[in-house]
Design a protein around this motif. Structure first.
Motif, PDB file in Angstrom:
ATOM      1  N   LEU A 164      56.041  57.932  64.655  1.00  0.00           N
ATOM      2  CA  LEU A 164      55.574  57.845  63.488  1.00  0.00           C
ATOM      3  C   LEU A 164      56.539  57.665  62.476  1.00  0.00           C
ATOM      4  N   PRO A 165      56.301  56.942  61.316  1.00  0.00           N
ATOM      5  CA  PRO A 165      57.353  56.736  60.498  1.00  0.00           C
ATOM      6  C   PRO A 165      57.783  57.637  59.571  1.00  0.00           C
ATOM      7  N   ASP A 166      59.007  57.855  59.210  1.00  0.00           N
ATOM      8  CA  ASP A 166      59.539  59.005  58.281  1.00  0.00           C
ATOM      9  C   ASP A 166      59.571  58.372  56.805  1.00  0.00           C
ATOM     10  N   MET A 167      58.314  58.664  56.289  1.00  0.00           N
ATOM     11  CA  MET A 167      58.142  58.254  54.906  1.00  0.00           C
ATOM     12  C   MET A 167      58.373  59.194  53.941  1.00  0.00           C
ATOM     13  N   ARG A 168      59.736  59.563  53.744  1.00  0.00           N
ATOM     14  CA  ARG A 168      60.123  60.712  53.177  1.00  0.00           C
ATOM     15  C   ARG A 168      60.112  60.371  51.804  1.00  0.00           C
ATOM     16  N   TYR A 169      60.357  59.153  51.110  1.00  0.00           N
ATOM     17  CA  TYR A 169      60.495  58.934  49.778  1.00  0.00           C
ATOM     18  C   TYR A 169      59.207  58.185  49.445  1.00  0.00           C
ATOM     19  N   PHE A 170      58.032  58.319  49.987  1.00  0.00           N
ATOM     20  CA  PHE A 170      56.849  57.802  49.623  1.00  0.00           C
ATOM     21  C   PHE A 170      55.922  59.023  48.939  1.00  0.00           C
ATOM     22  N   GLY A 171      55.330  58.468  47.741  1.00  0.00           N
ATOM     23  CA  GLY A 171      54.693  59.558  46.943  1.00  0.00           C
ATOM     24  C   GLY A 171      54.597  59.321  45.489  1.00  0.00           C
ATOM     25  N   THR A 172      54.091  60.354  44.780  1.00  0.00           N
ATOM     26  CA  THR A 172      54.276  60.036  43.085  1.00  0.00           C
ATOM     27  C   THR A 172      55.720  59.989  42.635  1.00  0.00           C
ATOM     28  N   PHE A 173      55.814  59.564  41.299  1.00  0.00           N
ATOM     29  CA  PHE A 173      57.012  59.667  40.920  1.00  0.00           C
ATOM     30  C   PHE A 173      57.751  60.721  40.894  1.00  0.00           C
ATOM     31  N   HIS A 174      56.805  61.820  40.642  1.00  0.00           N
ATOM     32  CA  HIS A 174      57.418  63.107  40.331  1.00  0.00           C
ATOM     33  C   HIS A 174      57.750  63.779  41.697  1.00  0.00           C
ATOM     34  N   SER A 175      56.837  63.473  42.871  1.00  0.00           N
ATOM     35  CA  SER A 175      57.249  64.150  44.171  1.00  0.00           C
ATOM     36  C   SER A 175      58.410  63.387  44.634  1.00  0.00           C
ATOM     37  N   VAL A 176      58.747  62.175  44.595  1.00  0.00           N
ATOM     38  CA  VAL A 176      59.834  61.309  45.057  1.00  0.00           C
ATOM     39  C   VAL A 176      61.070  61.996  44.131  1.00  0.00           C
ATOM     40  N   ARG A 185      47.373  54.607  56.385  1.00  0.00           N
ATOM     41  CA  ARG A 185      47.250  53.200  57.023  1.00  0.00           C
ATOM     42  C   ARG A 185      48.577  53.171  57.853  1.00  0.00           C
ATOM     43  N   LEU A 186      49.744  53.383  57.121  1.00  0.00           N
ATOM     44  CA  LEU A 186      51.167  52.918  58.091  1.00  0.00           C
ATOM     45  C   LEU A 186      50.978  53.879  59.067  1.00  0.00           C
ATOM     46  N   ALA A 187      50.467  54.972  59.187  1.00  0.00           N
ATOM     47  CA  ALA A 187      50.606  55.661  60.355  1.00  0.00           C
ATOM     48  C   ALA A 187      49.953  55.333  61.415  1.00  0.00           C
ATOM     49  N   SER A 222      59.658  43.168  60.518  1.00  0.00           N
ATOM     50  CA  SER A 222      60.462  41.744  60.547  1.00  0.00           C
ATOM     51  C   SER A 222      61.773  41.848  60.230  1.00  0.00           C
ATOM     52  N   ALA A 223      61.791  42.609  58.927  1.00  0.00           N
ATOM     53  CA  ALA A 223      63.364  42.752  58.133  1.00  0.00           C
ATOM     54  C   ALA A 223      64.171  44.002  58.760  1.00  0.00           C
ATOM     55  N   ASP A 224      63.773  44.622  59.569  1.00  0.00           N
ATOM     56  CA  ASP A 224      64.206  45.903  60.147  1.00  0.00           C
ATOM     57  C   ASP A 224      64.832  46.830  59.278  1.00  0.00           C
ATOM     58  N   ILE A 225      63.824  46.796  58.298  1.00  0.00           N
ATOM     59  CA  ILE A 225      64.443  47.821  57.111  1.00  0.00           C
ATOM     60  C   ILE A 225      63.410  49.425  57.292  1.00  0.00           C
ATOM     61  N   SER A 226      64.234  50.348  57.499  1.00  0.00           N
ATOM     62  CA  SER A 226      63.936  51.593  57.552  1.00  0.00           C
ATOM     63  C   SER A 226      63.098  51.936  56.861  1.00  0.00           C
ATOM     64  N   TYR A 227      61.785  52.898  57.321  1.00  0.00           N
ATOM     65  CA  TYR A 227      60.925  53.544  56.229  1.00  0.00           C
ATOM     66  C   TYR A 227      61.812  54.713  54.998  1.00  0.00           C
ATOM     67  N   ARG A 228      63.046  55.228  55.611  1.00  0.00           N
ATOM     68  CA  ARG A 228      63.677  55.998  54.972  1.00  0.00           C
ATOM     69  C   ARG A 228      64.641  55.138  53.940  1.00  0.00           C
ATOM     70  N   ASP A 229      64.643  53.871  54.021  1.00  0.00           N
ATOM     71  CA  ASP A 229      65.358  53.038  53.053  1.00  0.00           C
ATOM     72  C   ASP A 229      64.527  52.405  52.081  1.00  0.00           C
ATOM     73  N   MET A 230      63.139  52.841  52.008  1.00  0.00           N
ATOM     74  CA  MET A 230      62.220  52.515  50.914  1.00  0.00           C
ATOM     75  C   MET A 230      61.836  53.659  50.193  1.00  0.00           C
ATOM     76  N   VAL A 231      61.899  53.227  48.947  1.00  0.00           N
ATOM     77  CA  VAL A 231      61.021  54.357  47.934  1.00  0.00           C
ATOM     78  C   VAL A 231      59.727  53.634  47.591  1.00  0.00           C
ATOM     79  N   VAL A 232      58.539  54.291  47.856  1.00  0.00           N
ATOM     80  CA  VAL A 232      57.420  53.739  47.385  1.00  0.00           C
ATOM     81  C   VAL A 232      56.776  54.799  46.481  1.00  0.00           C
ATOM     82  N   LEU A 233      56.412  54.322  45.243  1.00  0.00           N
ATOM     83  CA  LEU A 233      56.071  55.199  44.129  1.00  0.00           C
ATOM     84  C   LEU A 233      54.505  54.845  43.825  1.00  0.00           C
ATOM     85  N   THR A 234      53.960  55.880  43.732  1.00  0.00           N
ATOM     86  CA  THR A 234      52.590  55.673  43.298  1.00  0.00           C
ATOM     87  C   THR A 234      52.072  56.568  41.975  1.00  0.00           C
TER      88      THR A 234
END
Length: 356
Positions: free
Chosen positions: A83-95, A73-75, A49-61
């Motif tokens: 397929l989305p480029d979820m480069r910065y999706f992961g644990t705090f340490h992996s990101v 789930r996203l894939a 909806s907002a046209d935010i690239s997955y690469r411009d998101m940091v998702v921390l678990t």
């Protein structure tokens, strides 16, 4: 970019969280309330909806399992060819590791981009080696690993100022030796990422956090650094369910972030997992939030039994399970939980012929 279609299975509270347009939003998600669903749909909403690239998101678990579930789930929601480029999706340490290898100028700190990561035991061995070589006087060596983690994070223990020893010299020697060996500890990953972010132009558009209540002081500083650089914040968690307090989770993360960024605070009060009986009992212990609403009615009464020793407890449970089986409930329908004190050991032996 296609138009976002809101999934019909979301309840009104979940939809409100997904559609919220605040630059900082904290979602108080009670256990079993579908927080992972909300987090995943929120990411899709921002992307579609907002046209935010997955690469411009940091998702921390906090776990690889949680990160992988979000990615899967996203894939599954995308076409195979997109397929989305979820480069910065992961644990705090992996990101943090990914950012240090790809984005941040680690050379400024004396490292190469091919640096290796050392686990806490390796760092402890190196510290002991330096203590011997330099004849440093270090007290409470049985707690040395914990002290090293606290010092790196900048959150020394309550009594650290009273401990008169060579810890500052050890910290400096350890820091230099790790640079020589091109190695970083887990704490270094977060600390160095937070420090280097200040001087780089790179920034994400969104920072999205799962189980935010479990953040320690160093993780909280990393989040704040990202948000201070202009990223919007969306975080879900349950302040009644802090499972990492034993390793230094920061006190009242919700209050800290809400105060710092004037964040909107929403809630997911509907529980899809537990019966009304369990929720009423849980509500008696909850210290935060506005209570629980169950989607499952009824439920058997909760029974509390005290026993003299573990064997008597085992006998009672064995008889109870046998009675349930005689009533037609298979063994596979029973769940048995053990609480083991970290400082001790609990052993429960069942009498023979109880079943498997």
């Amino acid at each position: 970019m296609g138009e976002f279609v809101m999934p019909g299975y979301l309840n009104e509270y979940q939809r409100k969280a997904v559609l919220d347009k605040s630059s900082a939003c904290l979602v108080n998600a009670n256990v079993g309330s579908g927080k992972t669903t909300v987090l995943t749909v929120k990411i899709r909403y921002l992307h579609e909806s907002a046209d935010i690239s997955y690469r411009d998101m940091v998702v921390l678990t906090f776990t690889n399992k949680a990160a992988n579930e979000i990615k899967e789930r996203l894939a599954a929601s995308e076409e195979a060819s997109n397929l989305p480029d979820m480069r910065y999706f992961g644990t705090f340490h992996s990101v943090a590791l990914q950012l240090l290898r790809e984005v941040l100028p680690v050379g400024q700190l004396g490292y190469t981009s091919d640096f290796q990561v050392m686990d806490p035991e390796e760092e402890l061995d190196l510290a002991l080696e330096l203590i011997r070589e330099r004849k440093l006087q270090i007290k409470y060596k049985n707690r040395l690993k914990k002290r090293l983690e606290q010092e790196t994070a900048g959150t020394p223990g309550r009594n650290s100022s009273r401990i008169q020893d060579d810890m500052p010299l050890l910290q400096e020697a350890l820091k230099e030796e790790k640079k020589k060996r091109d190695r970083m500890s887990f704490s270094d990953l977060l600390f160095n990422t937070e420090q280097l972010l200040e001087g780089t132009e790179w920034k994400p558009q969104w920072v999205i956090i799962d189980e935010v209540q479990d953040c320690d002081a160093l993780q909280l500083r990393l989040i704040q650094r990202l948000v201070d650089k202009g990223a919007s914040l969306f975080a879900v968690g349950d302040p009644n369910q802090v499972i990492y307090s034993w390793r230094g989770s920061a006190c009242n993360v919700f209050y800290t972030l809400r105060s710092a960024y004037d964040a909107v605070e929403l809630s997911l009060p509907v529980n899809y997992r537990s019966s009304e009986t369990i929720l009423q009992a849980a509500g008696a212990f909850a210290q935060n939030g506005g209570g629980f609403t169950g989607s499952r009615q009824g439920g058997s009464k909760i029974v509390v039994k005290n026993h003299y020793d573990p064997f008597q407890e085992a006998c009672y449970l064995a008889d109870r399970i046998r009675g349930l089986v005689q009533d037609g409930i298979p063994f596979s329908g029973d769940a048995l939980f053990f609480y083991v004190n970290p400082g001790g050991k609990l052993t429960m032996t069942f009498p023979k012929n109880v079943g498997q």
